[in-house]
Design a protein around this motif. Structure first.
Motif, PDB file in Angstrom:
ATOM      1  N   ALA A   1     -40.002 -14.386  17.051  1.00  0.00           N
ATOM      2  CA  ALA A   1     -40.771 -13.346  17.295  1.00  0.00           C
ATOM      3  C   ALA A   1     -41.948 -13.612  17.934  1.00  0.00           C
ATOM      4  O   ALA A   1     -42.609 -14.724  17.449  1.00  0.00           O
ATOM      5  N   GLY A   2     -42.803 -13.057  18.861  1.00  0.00           N
ATOM      6  CA  GLY A   2     -43.911 -13.848  19.261  1.00  0.00           C
ATOM      7  C   GLY A   2     -44.694 -12.740  20.345  1.00  0.00           C
ATOM      8  O   GLY A   2     -44.201 -11.778  20.881  1.00  0.00           O
ATOM      9  N   LYS A   3     -46.066 -13.129  20.869  1.00  0.00           N
ATOM     10  CA  LYS A   3     -46.543 -12.520  21.821  1.00  0.00           C
ATOM     11  C   LYS A   3     -47.007 -13.355  23.006  1.00  0.00           C
ATOM     12  O   LYS A   3     -47.664 -14.639  22.529  1.00  0.00           O
ATOM     13  N   TRP A   4     -46.863 -13.068  24.230  1.00  0.00           N
ATOM     14  CA  TRP A   4     -47.342 -13.981  25.258  1.00  0.00           C
ATOM     15  C   TRP A   4     -48.058 -13.050  26.478  1.00  0.00           C
ATOM     16  O   TRP A   4     -47.541 -11.895  26.696  1.00  0.00           O
ATOM     17  N   CYS A   5     -49.039 -13.624  26.951  1.00  0.00           N
ATOM     18  CA  CYS A   5     -49.951 -12.977  27.878  1.00  0.00           C
ATOM     19  C   CYS A   5     -50.072 -13.567  29.078  1.00  0.00           C
ATOM     20  O   CYS A   5     -49.939 -14.638  29.170  1.00  0.00           O
ATOM     21  N   ASN A   6     -50.564 -12.857  30.193  1.00  0.00           N
ATOM     22  CA  ASN A   6     -50.830 -13.214  31.401  1.00  0.00           C
ATOM     23  C   ASN A   6     -51.745 -12.296  32.176  1.00  0.00           C
ATOM     24  O   ASN A   6     -51.326 -11.106  32.304  1.00  0.00           O
ATOM     25  N   HIS A   7     -52.998 -12.739  32.249  1.00  0.00           N
ATOM     26  CA  HIS A   7     -54.076 -11.757  32.902  1.00  0.00           C
ATOM     27  C   HIS A   7     -54.183 -10.785  32.169  1.00  0.00           C
ATOM     28  O   HIS A   7     -54.459 -10.645  30.869  1.00  0.00           O
ATOM     29  N   SER A   8     -53.835  -9.208  32.257  1.00  0.00           N
ATOM     30  CA  SER A   8     -54.012  -8.070  31.544  1.00  0.00           C
ATOM     31  C   SER A   8     -52.830  -7.528  30.989  1.00  0.00           C
ATOM     32  O   SER A   8     -53.073  -6.266  30.337  1.00  0.00           O
ATOM     33  N   VAL A   9     -51.974  -8.498  30.930  1.00  0.00           N
ATOM     34  CA  VAL A   9     -50.754  -8.095  30.396  1.00  0.00           C
ATOM     35  C   VAL A   9     -50.129  -8.808  29.414  1.00  0.00           C
ATOM     36  O   VAL A   9     -50.096 -10.149  29.526  1.00  0.00           O
ATOM     37  N   CYS A  10     -49.623  -8.132  28.409  1.00  0.00           N
ATOM     38  CA  CYS A  10     -49.041  -8.823  27.215  1.00  0.00           C
ATOM     39  C   CYS A  10     -47.678  -8.282  26.715  1.00  0.00           C
ATOM     40  O   CYS A  10     -47.320  -7.148  27.062  1.00  0.00           O
ATOM     41  N   ILE A  11     -46.598  -9.282  26.644  1.00  0.00           N
ATOM     42  CA  ILE A  11     -45.258  -8.925  26.213  1.00  0.00           C
ATOM     43  C   ILE A  11     -44.916  -9.449  24.648  1.00  0.00           C
ATOM     44  O   ILE A  11     -45.525 -10.549  24.366  1.00  0.00           O
ATOM     45  N   GLU A  12     -44.581  -8.504  23.887  1.00  0.00           N
ATOM     46  CA  GLU A  12     -44.398  -9.000  22.592  1.00  0.00           C
ATOM     47  C   GLU A  12     -43.017  -8.712  21.935  1.00  0.00           C
ATOM     48  O   GLU A  12     -42.472  -7.500  22.114  1.00  0.00           O
ATOM     49  N   THR A  13     -42.353  -9.690  21.292  1.00  0.00           N
ATOM     50  CA  THR A  13     -41.014  -9.378  21.064  1.00  0.00           C
ATOM     51  C   THR A  13     -41.203  -9.475  19.267  1.00  0.00           C
ATOM     52  O   THR A  13     -42.034 -10.090  18.526  1.00  0.00           O
ATOM     53  N   TYR A  14     -40.062  -8.830  18.622  1.00  0.00           N
ATOM     54  CA  TYR A  14     -40.112  -8.463  17.309  1.00  0.00           C
ATOM     55  C   TYR A  14     -38.680  -9.253  16.679  1.00  0.00           C
ATOM     56  O   TYR A  14     -38.523  -9.167  15.373  1.00  0.00           O
TER      57      TYR A  14
END
Length: 128
Positions: free
Chosen positions: A32-45
């Protein structure tokens, strides 16, 4: 003075090149983690290649906007999130629920839209 300016320019160039490599290659997601690019983040659990829930967040600016996102994988799964009018300086959040296993090496991506314009595209590669 020229030497200092040259060193600063070289440092800025090295940082920009390193960031470009990180964005291009995309990190692996074995957990699980969080990855961002500019103003957008995607997070998996979830761990490994199973995705039960994916959260997308889009940071807004100093003006109200209509915000939405699209989440997809390179093997054909995709979902659109809700469209929401967001006040200034607020963060939009929504979830997508793939609830399935994906082959190792599948890329998970999310693109955020603010006022109809793309404002970031983080991607991550799923690994065992």
């Amino acid at each position: 003075m020229y030497t200092i300016t040259k060193k600063i320019a070289a440092g800025v160039g090295a940082v920009a090149a390193a960031l470009g490599c990180v964005v291009t290659a995309g990190p692996p997601a074995a957990a699980a983690g969080k990855w961002c690019n500019h103003s957008v983040c995607i997070e998996t659990y979830d761990n490994g290649t199973y995705l039960g829930r994916v959260e997308v967040s889009v940071t807004n600016t100093n003006q109200p906007h209509r915000i939405s996102a699209r989440v997809w994988t390179t093997n054909g799964w995709s979902a659109h999130t809700k469209t929401e009018d967001v006040a200034k300086f607020r963060t939009y959040r929504d979830q997508a629920y793939p609830q399935r296993h994906f082959p190792a090496g599948t890329r998970l991506c999310a693109e955020g839209f603010r006022g109809g314009a793309s404002v970031g595209l983080p991607c991550v590669t799923l690994t065992n």
